[in-house]
Design a protein around this motif. Structure first.
Motif, PDB file in Angstrom:
ATOM      1  N   GLU A  55       0.894  -1.103   0.046  1.00  0.00           N
ATOM      2  CA  GLU A  55      -0.024  -0.008   0.104  1.00  0.00           C
ATOM      3  C   GLU A  55       0.824   1.413   0.141  1.00  0.00           C
ATOM      4  O   GLU A  55       2.093   1.131   0.135  1.00  0.00           O
ATOM      5  CB  GLU A  55      -0.961   0.048   1.251  1.00  0.00           C
ATOM      6  N   GLU A  56       0.249   2.381  -0.218  1.00  0.00           N
ATOM      7  CA  GLU A  56       1.013   3.773  -0.251  1.00  0.00           C
ATOM      8  C   GLU A  56       1.580   3.883   1.115  1.00  0.00           C
ATOM      9  O   GLU A  56       0.840   3.802   2.164  1.00  0.00           O
ATOM     10  CB  GLU A  56      -0.177   4.603  -0.597  1.00  0.00           C
ATOM     11  N   PHE A 103     -12.843   5.024  -3.236  1.00  0.00           N
ATOM     12  CA  PHE A 103     -11.427   5.013  -3.473  1.00  0.00           C
ATOM     13  C   PHE A 103     -10.790   4.212  -2.425  1.00  0.00           C
ATOM     14  O   PHE A 103     -11.170   3.793  -1.366  1.00  0.00           O
ATOM     15  CB  PHE A 103     -10.919   6.549  -3.252  1.00  0.00           C
ATOM     16  N   LYS A 105      -8.583   2.699   0.455  1.00  0.00           N
ATOM     17  CA  LYS A 105      -8.107   3.105   1.416  1.00  0.00           C
ATOM     18  C   LYS A 105      -6.927   2.116   1.913  1.00  0.00           C
ATOM     19  O   LYS A 105      -6.784   1.266   1.645  1.00  0.00           O
ATOM     20  CB  LYS A 105      -9.097   3.410   2.720  1.00  0.00           C
ATOM     21  N   ARG A 106      -6.345   2.883   2.847  1.00  0.00           N
ATOM     22  CA  ARG A 106      -5.177   1.797   3.241  1.00  0.00           C
ATOM     23  C   ARG A 106      -5.346   1.067   4.604  1.00  0.00           C
ATOM     24  O   ARG A 106      -5.989   1.662   5.502  1.00  0.00           O
ATOM     25  CB  ARG A 106      -3.953   2.540   3.293  1.00  0.00           C
TER      26      ARG A 106
ATOM     27  N   ASN B 112      -1.915  13.594  -4.160  1.00  0.00           N
ATOM     28  CA  ASN B 112      -1.916  12.449  -4.685  1.00  0.00           C
ATOM     29  C   ASN B 112      -2.970  11.656  -4.789  1.00  0.00           C
ATOM     30  O   ASN B 112      -3.095  10.524  -5.685  1.00  0.00           O
ATOM     31  CB  ASN B 112      -0.920  11.525  -3.965  1.00  0.00           C
ATOM     32  N   GLU B 114      -6.119   8.949  -4.362  1.00  0.00           N
ATOM     33  CA  GLU B 114      -6.307   7.526  -4.030  1.00  0.00           C
ATOM     34  C   GLU B 114      -6.916   6.845  -5.306  1.00  0.00           C
ATOM     35  O   GLU B 114      -7.588   7.366  -5.798  1.00  0.00           O
ATOM     36  CB  GLU B 114      -7.249   7.227  -2.757  1.00  0.00           C
ATOM     37  N   SER B 284      -0.344   6.859 -12.305  1.00  0.00           N
ATOM     38  CA  SER B 284      -1.088   7.459 -11.272  1.00  0.00           C
ATOM     39  C   SER B 284      -1.560   8.594 -11.552  1.00  0.00           C
ATOM     40  O   SER B 284      -2.607   9.041 -10.603  1.00  0.00           O
ATOM     41  CB  SER B 284      -0.148   7.775 -10.148  1.00  0.00           C
ATOM     42  N   ARG B 288      -6.514   8.897 -13.227  1.00  0.00           N
ATOM     43  CA  ARG B 288      -7.546   9.639 -12.493  1.00  0.00           C
ATOM     44  C   ARG B 288      -8.655   9.970 -13.365  1.00  0.00           C
ATOM     45  O   ARG B 288      -9.485  10.562 -12.730  1.00  0.00           O
ATOM     46  CB  ARG B 288      -6.875  10.755 -11.645  1.00  0.00           C
TER      47      ARG B 288
END
Ligand SMILES: Nc1ncnc2c1ncn2[C@@H]1O[C@H](COP(=O)(O)OP(=O)(O)OP(=O)(O)O)[C@@H](O)[C@H]1O
Ligand SMILES: [Mg+2]
Lengths: 595, 460
Positions: A55-56, A103, A105-106, B112, B114, B284, B288
């Motif tokens: 993950e990020e 989106f 999530k982590r 950035n 998600e 990335s 989007r």
């Protein structure tokens, strides 16, 4: 087992390092930082560990904890996988969506399969039976067209006790106990398997049966075996993904594992929207009922992209072990290799060709080795895993490392050609540079199943195309006009094969999929045309006479105008062709050669 | 969280500064760097024990080791978004540079973003009519698509982008809530002015959000610019339900900034010195674009990039093409011939058009005319090559017809005025007129019915 905690001391993108990790295992899954990012140990030295994070890593701090889990990076295997879309480490994306929105999530941990769902289980063992690893002991009708066979996990055997009766159970219900004399094992309907370890089988078998894809250029010219591996290299926009989608839709595998590895989100959406609507031509059931998607798109973390192909192939092996034919599509293995390169770069390893790590080639070999046809452990079944890997060479140049190494480990090479794609000749598979080393293995099968002269026709057609290529070189310099009529005919006949046979539009309702029978009849009549025309030309008939009729046009349009369930129509066209040539012959016979 | 402040650096190297003995710093955190009263911004790009490496967006020129002060702000790079950003102009890292005030209302968002969950995406299906024949028929744009323009120095990509922006509409739909997000990276003042003034003329300016990092602005700031712009776009599209068109130009300048940074960090380079992660980095941003189930808005991206030496295999266009859903390629030879828009048909592609054209969408013959035009025009190229060797007179009759077709295709079909807005019907009709140069037996990609209905032999 005691779970240990390490401490972060370096953060560099998806790669972090921790100390105090001497009791951690190689490839163990860890939770990193206060938010619990999921990571995997990729190297250990002294009391220090290097971890790739799935993950990020924004927001991580030096000194934050790294928590061990005692488990290797694994997949969970059991009923409930079919129809799912997973990320690279088998997290179901629909569940993530319901948990954390549109989106990603982590730090979210979710189960790969639904433990709440209860399945109708048909159990086929009873107390006192002796069972061995791999044995099928129960079945679940997972979808209307797919039966999930529950197996004893590898490494487990013994005498069963406390077997439940057939009924409705969740996957984590203990349906029996297995006693091997020392230990008692609680048997449930799921098992875990580490993704980087190939699943065991009894024996590897010769591959002698093709994977039928419905794509003429593949099935007729460059067939792939069930249990074989193929490589599709091609620059951007040459048609790799469309081809992979075609395979996922129409190939005659029992289970499809489609790995979107570092590619576009919309391509996954397309499958998710389209497959439930499409019917499997063999049983009329929705295609999604045999499909599993792994979607680790290009904007998702690179480490999970690295893991995704192992996740996919391990799932495939599991279904293979039940005795199914599984086809794996990996799009694109180049993105996987780039993930490898990026992680290697962050580890400051010594790069080899084009910045890729020196172990690129062995990793590729390991991956493609997981394709194969096997006799399964502990049951009488034969199963196979076929792997079709797309390769995206930079600048479309096939001499780059990922293409050249992949070529070494696969026996089918379907080269996509930029100039064919530009001319919208799809599939843009170059018939001169592509090959299949499987022909010898599947010859028997084709002659038994389709026709004795199948490969004879194929070879004739290929020879014709080769001859055409030679003539095209001349035409480029002096034009077609100067060629003698017999060579002009060769060019026309080759063009018939190129346009009328090799080209196949994926978006056509009629032609997206061609049965083997249709393929065979089409090619046969095209070659009959060539033969008859050649005969007339040798008798002195001008080629313009032959081209005048509508027969060539009819042959060109056959692919669209003859559907799979009406192949007899080609016989009618055959009659038309006969009478056309008969008439021509009559007209010219008796006349002196006047040309 | 208290803001941590340190004075003094251990090293300055290109766009990077190094600082030691820092505590409790987080990865990717933003820092404010102050020297002699003026401040700039940076971001933590690597952390190791008690040392941090920071990339400085405005460059390190004029900083000193001992007197520079660093404040760690404890958050990643963010911008504040609300509908108040509409009509406003910001610099490359999202600070207002027009006369207006600071953005007061709104929420902070990490630039950035998600990743969109692939299971949340909705497949884009509404085609956008741009009024440009070559695009509408042969590379139909779809709402939610990312479709770059591959161009070269001196080619009219800006004019084409402006024309598309001005004319784009969805058939049978109100213009609706739309917005344009314009991100300029390293382009010249006059190019930026040209694009902005066209928005102004069309009266759209109040719906435009502009992020400017021009040729003479700091290079490293460019790394943030498209991300800042896309963060604004995501807010407008997915929170406010607007249809957002994002124009990003020039992506080549962005990539060069990234290369500079990567080199400074001593990373192993990949092709032509660009970092190995250029693909993921570009993805990335390009990923989007799109639509999300249950949300009204959409993000359509029109990135513009110039191909160094007009080379489409250069890593920047190459990797872009591997990520985007097609490309519109401009061609210098066509431009020299006076063709506007000089679109190289054979190299261009829209991957999303297939589900948005044909019966019920555009016109029943569209998919087949599309396929036929490509087949015929690629034949034209072969015939032209031959004609250049043996002379046009020596060609066989059929090839002569292809020559005629090719000429008409370029001059009547591709060529149009900058303010000419053709409907899809008109475009298809012109295509049939051009195909009239070929005998109907050649039209094997078109169904017999459609030939019956639309084909007319042309005698001129
Ligand atoms: N068999 C086919 N029939 C019809 N159209 C096709 C076919 N194959 C490819 N195409 C066309 O080519 C386009 C590009 O194909 P595709 O997306 O498969 O390319 P790709 O090789 O996967 O590219 P990338 O590497 O960028 O992902 C498609 O959108 C479609 O328009
Ligand atoms: Mg693709």
């Amino acid at each position: 087992m005691e779970l240990k905690t390490g401490k972060l001391y370096m953060i560099n993108g998806p790669v972090v390092k921790a100390s105090n990790t001497s009791s951690f295992m190689m490839h163990e899954v860890v939770r990193v930082g206060k938010i619990g990012l999921i990571g995997e140990i990729i190297s250990l030295e002294g009391d220090r560990a290097t971890i790739q994070i799935y993950e990020e890593t924004t927001g991580l701090r030096i000194g934050e904890p790294v928590q061990s889990s005692g488990k290797l990076l694994s997949v969970m295997l059991g009923p409930g996988m079919i129809g799912n879309v997973y990320d690279g480490i088998q997290r179901p994306l629909e569940v993530l969506r319901s948990r954390s929105g549109d989106f990603l999530k982590r730090g979210v941990e979710v189960l790969p399969i639904d433990f709440k769902h209860e399945w109708d289980v048909e159990i086929s063992i009873k107390d006192g039976d002796t069972v061995k690893e791999g044995q099928i002991i129960a079945t679940v009708d997972e979808t209307s067209s797919f039966t999930h066979r529950i197996m004893i996990p590898p490494g487990i055997s013994g005498i069963v006790k406390n077997v439940r009766t057939s009924g409705r159970y969740a996957v984590d219900t203990v349906i029996a106990e297995i006693d091997d004399g020392n230990d008692k094992y609680n048997l449930t309907m799921f098992q875990n398997w580490p993704v980087r370890t190939p699943r065991p089988y009894k024996e590897r078998l010769a591959v002698d049966e093709p994977l039928i894809t419905g794509q003429r250029v593949i099935d007729t010219f460059f067939p792939l075996n069930k249990g074989g591996a193929a490589c599709i290299p091609g620059g951007f926009g040459t048609g790799k993904t469309i081809l992979q989608h075609q395979f996922a839709k129409w190939s005659d595998a029992d289970v499809i594992v489609y790995i979107g590895c570092g590619e576009r989100g919309n391509e996954m959406t397309e499958v998710l929207e389209e497959f439930p609507e499409l019917k499997d031509p063999r049983n009329g059931k929705p295609l999604m009922e045999r499909t599993i998607l792994i979607a680790n798109t290009s904007n998702m973390p690179v480490s999970a992209r690295e893991a995704s192909i192992y996740t996919g192939v391990t799932i495939a092996e599991y279904f293979r072990d039940m005795g199914y034919h599984v086809a794996v599509m990996a799009d694109s293995t180049s993105r996987w290799a780039e993930a490898l390169r990026e992680i290697s770069g962050r580890l400051e390893e010594m790069p080899a060709e084009e910045g890729f790590p020196p172990y690129l080639s062995s990793r590729l070999a390991d991956f493609y080795e997981r394709a194969g046809k096997v006799a399964a452990l502990g049951n009488e079944n034969l199963g196979s895993v076929s792997i079709i890997g797309a390769v995206s060479p930079p600048g479309g140049d096939f001499s780059e490392p990922v293409t050249t190494h992949t070529k070494r480990f696969t026996r089918c090479f379907w080269a996509l050609d930029k100039s064919l794609a530009n001319a919208r000749h799809y599939p843009a598979i170059n018939w001169l540079t592509s090959y299949s080393e499987n022909i010898g293995d599947v010859k028997e099968w084709y002659s038994k199943t389709v026709s004795k002269d199948f490969f004879k026709l194929r070879n004739e057609a290929l020879a014709l195309l080769n001859e055409d290529d030679r003539l095209q070189q001349i035409i480029k310099l002096v034009g077609e006009d100067v060629l003698p009529d017999d060579q002009k005919l060769t060019v026309r006949a080759a063009s018939l094969i190129k346009v009328g046979f090799l080209q196949q539009n994926s978006y056509s309702k009629v032609d997206c999929f061609a049965s083997l029978n249709k393929q065979y009849e089409m090619l046969k009549i095209m070659l009959v045309f060539y033969e008859k025309a050649r005969e007339l030309i040798s008798l002195g008939v001008a080629i313009s006479e032959i081209l005048k009729g509508s027969i060539l046009n009819t042959l060109m349009r056959m692919k669209e105008e003859v559907s799979n369930d009406n192949v007899e129509k080609i016989t009618v066209i055959g009659k038309e062709l006969d009478s056309f040539f008969m008439a021509l012959k009559k007209k010219y016979s008796g006349k002196p050669h006047n040309m | 969280m208290p803001v941590k402040e340190y004075i003094g650096l251990s090293k300055i190297d290109g766009p990077l500064i190094f600082i030691e003995k820092v505590k409790n710093i987080s990865y990717n955190e933003v820092v404010e760097i102050t020297y002699k009263g003026s401040s700039r911004f940076g971001q933590v790009v690597m952390l190791s024990n008690d040392a941090a490496v920071i990339q400085v967006f405005q460059g390190t020129e004029g900083l000193s080791i001992d007197k520079t002060s660093i404040r760690f702000l404890g958050r990643p790079l963010e911008i504040k978004v609300s509908e108040d950003i509409l009509g406003r102009t910001f610099n490359g890292i999202g600070m207002p540079i027009d006369e207006g005030s600071r953005i007061i209302r709104g929420e902070y968002r990490d630039i950035n973003g998600e990743p969109i969950n692939p299971a949340s995406r909705m497949y884009p299906r509404n085609y956008i009519e741009t009024g440009v024949s070559a695009i509408d028929l042969l590379m139909t744009v779809v709402r939610g698509q990312k479709l770059p323009i591959f161009s070269g120095n001196g080619l009219p990509h800006n004019r084409l982008a402006v024309q598309i922006t001005r004319q784009a509409r969805i058939k049978g739909e109100e213009r609706g809530r739309f917005a344009i997000v314009f991100a300029a990276m390293g382009i010249k003042h006059d190019s930026a002015r040209y694009i902005l003034s066209s928005f102004e003329e069309s009266g759209a300016l109040k719906n435009v959000v502009t992020f400017l990092n021009l040729a003479d602005d700091p290079t490293i700031e460019r790394i943030a610019t498209p991300r800042v712009a896309l963060t604004a776009a995501e807010y407008l599209a997915f929170e406010k339900g607007m249809h957002v068109l994002v124009i990003m130009t020039d992506m080549t300048n962005y990539c060069e900034a990234l290369r500079e940074l990567s080199t400074a960090r001593g990373e192993v380079p990949s092709r032509k010195g660009y970092p190995g992660y250029l693909y993921s980095d570009l993805a990335s941003m390009y990923e989007r674009a799109g639509m999300i189930k249950g949300k009204k808005g959409s993000i359509t991206q029109l990135p513009i990039l110039s191909m160094p030496n007009d080379d489409i295999t250069h890593p920047i266009p190459d990797l872009t093409g591997y990520i985007t859903e097609g490309q519109i390629v401009l061609d210098r030879d066509l431009y020299r011939k006076g063709v506007y828009p000089p679109i190289n048909i054979l190299l261009s592609l829209s991957r999303l058009m297939k589900d948005s054209i044909g019966e019920g969408y555009t016109r029943v013959d569209h998919p087949h005319v599309y396929s036929q035009l490509f087949a015929a025009y690629s034949r034209v190229h072969e015939v032209r090559a031959l004609a250049s060797i043996i002379g046009e007179e020596e060609l066989i009759d059929l090839d002569k017809m292809y020559m005629k077709f090719g000429k008409a295709f370029e001059e009547e079909f591709i060529t149009q005025e900058e303010d000419e807005n053709r409907s899809m019907e008109e475009t298809l009709d012109i295509a049939w007129k051009v195909l009239g140069h070929l005998p109907k037996e050649e039209l094997t990609r078109i169904s017999r019915d459609e030939i019956e209905r639309f084909y007319e032999k042309r005698e001129d």
